[in-house]
Enzyme design. Structure first.
Site, mmCIF file in Angstrom:
data_model
loop_
_atom_site.group_PDB
_atom_site.id
_atom_site.type_symbol
_atom_site.label_atom_id
_atom_site.label_comp_id
_atom_site.label_asym_id
_atom_site.label_seq_id
_atom_site.Cartn_x
_atom_site.Cartn_y
_atom_site.Cartn_z
ATOM 1 N N SER A 124 0.807 -1.221 0.000
ATOM 2 C CA SER A 124 0.000 0.000 0.000
ATOM 3 C C SER A 124 0.841 1.272 0.000
ATOM 4 C CB SER A 124 -0.953 0.006 1.202
ATOM 5 O OG SER A 124 -0.235 0.105 2.416
ATOM 6 N N LYS A 161 0.529 4.394 7.126
ATOM 7 C CA LYS A 161 -0.144 5.249 6.148
ATOM 8 C C LYS A 161 0.269 6.705 6.351
ATOM 9 C CE LYS A 161 -2.893 2.085 4.227
ATOM 10 N NZ LYS A 161 -2.152 0.926 4.774
#
EC number: 3.4.21.88
Length: 207
Positions: A124, A161
């Site tokens: 990701s 993230k």
């Protein structure tokens, strides 16, 4: 002591941890069970390799016949950064049971200094060079700002993230267009910041 492979480091770290917790080294069967070896014989082969490299001495005639060649206290002072594995819900990320092993990396190589390593799972964050299997160096802090890459705990999951705060909502952005942002309602969802990313160690560098 000659350099160890990552697997040998795991075995050596297990020996140290067991000695700290119980006062005695593990048996071959215990090593095999903890590290997923198929048999105690596989553990024995790793112990022999550690002995050849000068990390331990093997004492014949006893199942716990393992002796460290350097005092445990001296090694603990220089054991490096803890590598955090799977994190159980509700427990501190640096709890002893989460530490898979230690890597001899100088924390001061990173700015700010690193407190632990986290193994990256998934792609990701690939667009900024954080790849599956990499070791992410993390500075433990809750003082974070929009735009920083953070290690966050959402419900029962730990994720890496880019942070964006929007009032009572947090949005965690991936660096890969195949992944949707994670939106967190702070009023209803458990959310904690564990730290900020301060560097990446490519997984292949340790093989």
């Amino acid at each position: 002591m000659r350099p160890l492979t990552p697997r040998q480091e795991e075995v050596l770290q297990l020996i140290k941890t067991t000695m700290l917790e119980t006062g005695m080294p593990p048996t071959r069967a215990e090593i095999a069970r903890h590290l997923g070896f198929k048999s105690a014989n596989a553990a024995e082969e790793h112990l022999k390799a550690l002995a050849r490299k000068g990390a331990i001495e093997i004492l014949p005639g006893t199942s716990r016949g393992i002796r460290l060649t350097e005092p445990l206290e001296d090694q603990l002072e220089d054991q490096g950064l803890p590598l955090i594995g799977r994190v159980a819900a509700g427990e501190p990320i640096l709890a002893q049971e989460h530490v898979e092993m230690h890597y001899k990396v100088d924390p001061s190589l990173f700015k700010p200094s690193a407190d632990f390593l986290l193994r990256v799972s998934g792609m990701s964050m690939k667009d900024i060079g954080i790849l599956d299997g990499d070791l992410l160096a993390v500075h433990k802090t809750t003082d974070v700002h929009n735009g920083q890459v953070v290690v966050a705990r959402v419900d029962e999951d730990v994720t890496v993230k880019r942070l964006e705060r929007k009032g009572r909502q947090v949005v965690l952005h991936a660096e890969n267009e195949d992944f949707q942002p994670i939106k967190v309602d702070l009023a209803t969802q458990p959310f904690n910041i564990e730290g900020i990313a301060v560097g990446v160690i490519r997984n292949a560098d340790w093989m």
